[in-house]
Design an enzyme around this catalytic site. Structure first.
Site, PDB file in Angstrom:
ATOM      1  N   GLY A   1      35.187  37.794  43.064  1.00 52.14           N
ATOM      2  CA  GLY A   1      35.039  37.267  44.414  1.00 52.14           C
ATOM      3  C   GLY A   1      36.220  37.493  45.343  1.00 52.14           C
ATOM      4  O   GLY A   1      36.054  37.544  46.560  1.00 52.14           O
TER       5      GLY A   1
ATOM      6  N   GLU B   1      42.232  33.581  45.519  1.00 49.96           N
ATOM      7  CA  GLU B   1      40.857  33.167  45.186  1.00 49.96           C
ATOM      8  C   GLU B   1      39.974  33.295  46.416  1.00 49.96           C
ATOM      9  O   GLU B   1      40.452  33.134  47.538  1.00 49.96           O
ATOM     10  CB  GLU B   1      40.858  31.694  44.773  1.00 49.96           C
ATOM     11  CG  GLU B   1      41.045  31.437  43.293  1.00 49.96           C
ATOM     12  CD  GLU B   1      39.742  31.550  42.511  1.00 49.96           C
ATOM     13  OE1 GLU B   1      38.814  32.238  42.971  1.00 49.96           O
ATOM     14  OE2 GLU B   1      39.669  30.942  41.428  1.00 49.96           O
ATOM     15  N   ASP B   2      38.676  33.510  46.201  1.00 46.19           N
ATOM     16  CA  ASP B   2      37.734  33.480  47.312  1.00 46.19           C
ATOM     17  C   ASP B   2      37.461  32.040  47.742  1.00 46.19           C
ATOM     18  O   ASP B   2      37.501  31.702  48.915  1.00 46.19           O
ATOM     19  CB  ASP B   2      36.420  34.193  46.941  1.00 46.19           C
ATOM     20  CG  ASP B   2      35.853  33.750  45.592  1.00 46.19           C
ATOM     21  OD1 ASP B   2      36.494  32.939  44.879  1.00 46.19           O
ATOM     22  OD2 ASP B   2      34.758  34.217  45.231  1.00 46.19           O
TER      23      ASP B   2
ATOM     24  N   ASP C   1      36.340  25.163  44.626  1.00 50.47           N
ATOM     25  CA  ASP C   1      35.248  24.200  44.701  1.00 50.47           C
ATOM     26  C   ASP C   1      35.694  22.947  43.934  1.00 50.47           C
ATOM     27  O   ASP C   1      36.422  22.111  44.467  1.00 50.47           O
ATOM     28  CB  ASP C   1      34.018  24.904  44.109  1.00 50.47           C
ATOM     29  CG  ASP C   1      32.741  24.092  44.190  1.00 50.47           C
ATOM     30  OD1 ASP C   1      32.637  23.229  45.051  1.00 50.47           O
ATOM     31  OD2 ASP C   1      31.836  24.324  43.371  1.00 50.47           O
TER      32      ASP C   1
ATOM     33  N   LYS D   1      36.475  24.032  49.514  1.00 50.33           N
ATOM     34  CA  LYS D   1      35.425  23.007  49.569  1.00 50.33           C
ATOM     35  C   LYS D   1      36.044  21.685  49.111  1.00 50.33           C
ATOM     36  O   LYS D   1      35.738  21.179  48.023  1.00 50.33           O
ATOM     37  CB  LYS D   1      34.281  23.384  48.610  1.00 50.33           C
ATOM     38  CG  LYS D   1      33.290  24.380  49.153  1.00 50.33           C
ATOM     39  CD  LYS D   1      32.072  24.448  48.218  1.00 50.33           C
ATOM     40  CE  LYS D   1      31.032  25.420  48.716  1.00 50.33           C
ATOM     41  NZ  LYS D   1      29.928  25.591  47.757  1.00 50.33           N
TER      42      LYS D   1
ATOM     43  N   PHE E   1      26.081  25.930  49.992  1.00 51.43           N
ATOM     44  CA  PHE E   1      26.277  27.129  49.194  1.00 51.43           C
ATOM     45  C   PHE E   1      26.528  28.291  50.147  1.00 51.43           C
ATOM     46  O   PHE E   1      25.768  28.521  51.086  1.00 51.43           O
ATOM     47  CB  PHE E   1      25.050  27.395  48.316  1.00 51.43           C
ATOM     48  CG  PHE E   1      25.305  28.497  47.332  1.00 51.43           C
ATOM     49  CD1 PHE E   1      26.097  28.278  46.219  1.00 51.43           C
ATOM     50  CD2 PHE E   1      24.776  29.762  47.539  1.00 51.43           C
ATOM     51  CE1 PHE E   1      26.367  29.305  45.321  1.00 51.43           C
ATOM     52  CE2 PHE E   1      25.029  30.788  46.640  1.00 51.43           C
ATOM     53  CZ  PHE E   1      25.831  30.555  45.531  1.00 51.43           C
TER      54      PHE E   1
ATOM     55  N   ASP F   1      28.952  35.413  45.996  1.00 55.14           N
ATOM     56  CA  ASP F   1      27.723  36.112  45.576  1.00 55.14           C
ATOM     57  C   ASP F   1      26.603  35.177  45.186  1.00 55.14           C
ATOM     58  O   ASP F   1      26.793  33.985  44.927  1.00 55.14           O
ATOM     59  CB  ASP F   1      28.027  36.996  44.364  1.00 55.14           C
ATOM     60  CG  ASP F   1      28.212  36.180  43.090  1.00 55.14           C
ATOM     61  OD1 ASP F   1      28.981  35.210  43.112  1.00 55.14           O
ATOM     62  OD2 ASP F   1      27.552  36.488  42.076  1.00 55.14           O
TER      63      ASP F   1
ATOM     64  N   ARG G   1      28.294  40.131  47.986  1.00 55.04           N
ATOM     65  CA  ARG G   1      29.754  40.022  48.091  1.00 55.04           C
ATOM     66  C   ARG G   1      30.303  40.904  49.202  1.00 55.04           C
ATOM     67  O   ARG G   1      31.368  40.649  49.733  1.00 55.04           O
ATOM     68  CB  ARG G   1      30.418  40.472  46.780  1.00 55.04           C
ATOM     69  CG  ARG G   1      30.186  39.556  45.602  1.00 55.04           C
ATOM     70  CD  ARG G   1      31.138  39.952  44.478  1.00 55.04           C
ATOM     71  NE  ARG G   1      30.733  39.473  43.177  1.00 55.04           N
ATOM     72  CZ  ARG G   1      31.005  38.249  42.701  1.00 55.04           C
ATOM     73  NH1 ARG G   1      31.673  37.397  43.428  1.00 55.04           N
ATOM     74  NH2 ARG G   1      30.616  37.911  41.491  1.00 55.04           N
TER      75      ARG G   1
HETATM   76  P1  IMP Z   1      35.582  25.830  40.799  1.00 55.31           P
HETATM   77  O1  IMP Z   1      36.138  26.010  39.436  1.00 55.31           O
HETATM   78  O2  IMP Z   1      34.501  24.787  40.828  1.00 55.31           O
HETATM   79  O3  IMP Z   1      36.622  25.592  41.861  1.00 55.31           O
HETATM   80  O4  IMP Z   1      34.737  27.115  41.092  1.00 55.31           O
HETATM   81  C1  IMP Z   1      35.106  28.185  41.781  1.00 55.31           C
HETATM   82  C2  IMP Z   1      34.019  29.230  41.562  1.00 55.31           C
HETATM   83  O5  IMP Z   1      32.704  28.714  41.799  1.00 55.31           O
HETATM   84  C3  IMP Z   1      34.209  30.323  42.578  1.00 55.31           C
HETATM   85  O6  IMP Z   1      35.132  31.288  42.127  1.00 55.31           O
HETATM   86  C4  IMP Z   1      32.792  30.827  42.741  1.00 55.31           C
HETATM   87  O7  IMP Z   1      32.521  31.792  41.749  1.00 55.31           O
HETATM   88  C5  IMP Z   1      31.905  29.640  42.484  1.00 55.31           C
HETATM   89  N1  IMP Z   1      31.433  29.027  43.746  1.00 55.31           N
HETATM   90  C6  IMP Z   1      31.703  27.789  44.196  1.00 55.31           C
HETATM   91  N2  IMP Z   1      31.109  27.539  45.374  1.00 55.31           N
HETATM   92  C7  IMP Z   1      30.426  28.674  45.697  1.00 55.31           C
HETATM   93  C8  IMP Z   1      29.632  29.048  46.834  1.00 55.31           C
HETATM   94  O8  IMP Z   1      29.402  28.312  47.799  1.00 55.31           O
HETATM   95  N3  IMP Z   1      29.107  30.319  46.794  1.00 55.31           N
HETATM   96  C9  IMP Z   1      29.327  31.182  45.770  1.00 55.31           C
HETATM   97  N4  IMP Z   1      30.088  30.870  44.702  1.00 55.31           N
HETATM   98  C10 IMP Z   1      30.642  29.617  44.663  1.00 55.31           C
END
Ligand code: IMP
Length: 193
Positions: free
Chosen positions: A41, A92-93, A96, A124, A145, A152, A158
C-alpha cells in the site's frame, strides 16, 4: 445516492505530500534517512514523498502478513538494508487499529536504528486499538472504507490517483467494478472536447 465518493483529489494529495516532504526535509537536514515502505500500500505515497526529498535518502521496502482476527502480524519479506545506526522513517499508507505499525516499530527497535519515526498518508484515529506515535501524517479521516492511492480492494484500485470512500459497503461488495466504471467515466469526461 452513489455508493462511492471521491474524498481526496489527486491535487489535494499532491499538495499535502509536498508539505510533508518539506517538513521531513527540514527535520532531517544533514541526516540522510532511510524511507522504509510497507508493501504494497505504501508504494504510491513513498514514491511521491521520496521525490520531494534530497537525493541522499535511501529507499527500501518490507512486507507483512496478518493472521487471525486478533490481528497478529509477522514479516513476509524483510528489507535488505541494515538499519543499525541509521535514521529510519517507516512509511505507511494508512494506520487503522495501529496493530500493524506497533508490531513493526517494536521489531525495528530491536535492530538498533539511530532514530525511528513514522509517516502515514491516512490516519483513522477513531479506530485505534494500540497507541502509536505518527510523526508525519497526511490526513485524518473517519472510519469509512477507503480505496485508491495505495489502498486496495482484493488487490485492486491501488493505482488510482485520488482517494475514494465506499459509502455503501454491501452495494460495493456486490459490484466491485463500480469504482472502475466511475473512474473511466470521469477520465472520458475530461478527454471529451
Ligand atoms: P492496522 O493494523 O489496523 O492499523 O491496519 C492497517 C492496514 O489495514 C493497512 O495497511 C491496510 O492494509 C488495511 N486497511 C485499513 N483501513 C483500510 C481502508 O480503509 N482501505 C483499505 N485498506 C485498509
Amino acid at each position: 445516492m452513489s455508493s462511492l465518493t471521491e474524498v481526496l483529489s489527486a491535487e489535494a494529495i499532491a499538495a499535502r505530500v509536498g508539505e510533508l516532504g518539506r517538513s521531513i526535509a527540514a527535520d532531517y537536514a544533514n541526516r540522510d534517512p532511510v524511507l522504509l515502505g510497507v508493501l504494497n500500500g505504501a508504494v504510491p505515497f513513498l514514491a511521491d514523498l521520496s521525490r520531494r526529498l534530497s537525493p541522499q535518502i535511501e529507499i527500501d521496502f518490507l512486507s507483512l502478513t496478518r493472521f487471525g482476527t486478533e490481528g497478529r502480524v509477522g514479516i513476509k519479506v524483510d528489507s535488505a538494508t541494515s538499519i543499525a545506526g541509521r535514521h529510519v522513517i517507516v512509511v505507511e499508507d494508512i494506520v487503522d487499529t495501529g496493530l500493524t505499525l506497533s508490531y513493526l516499530l517494536g521489531l525495528l527497535e530491536t535492530r538498533n536504528p539511530e532514530s525511528l519515526a513514522t509517516a502515514t498518508l491516512i490516519d483513522k484515529t477513531t479506530r485505534r486499538i494500540v497507541d502509536v506515535e505518527l510523526k508525519y501524517r497526511g490526513f485524518e479521516v473517519g472510519d469509512e472504507f477507503l480505496l485508491g492511492y495505495g489502498l486496495d480492494w482484493n488487490g485492486r484500485y491501488r493505482n488510482l490517483r485520488s482517494l475514494w470512500a465506499v459509502l455503501d459497503l454491501a452495494a460495493f461488495q456486490a459490484d466491485p467494478d463500480m469504482l472502475a466504471r466511475e473512474v473511466f467515466r470521469r477520465t472520458a469526461d475530461r478527454l471529451d472536447p
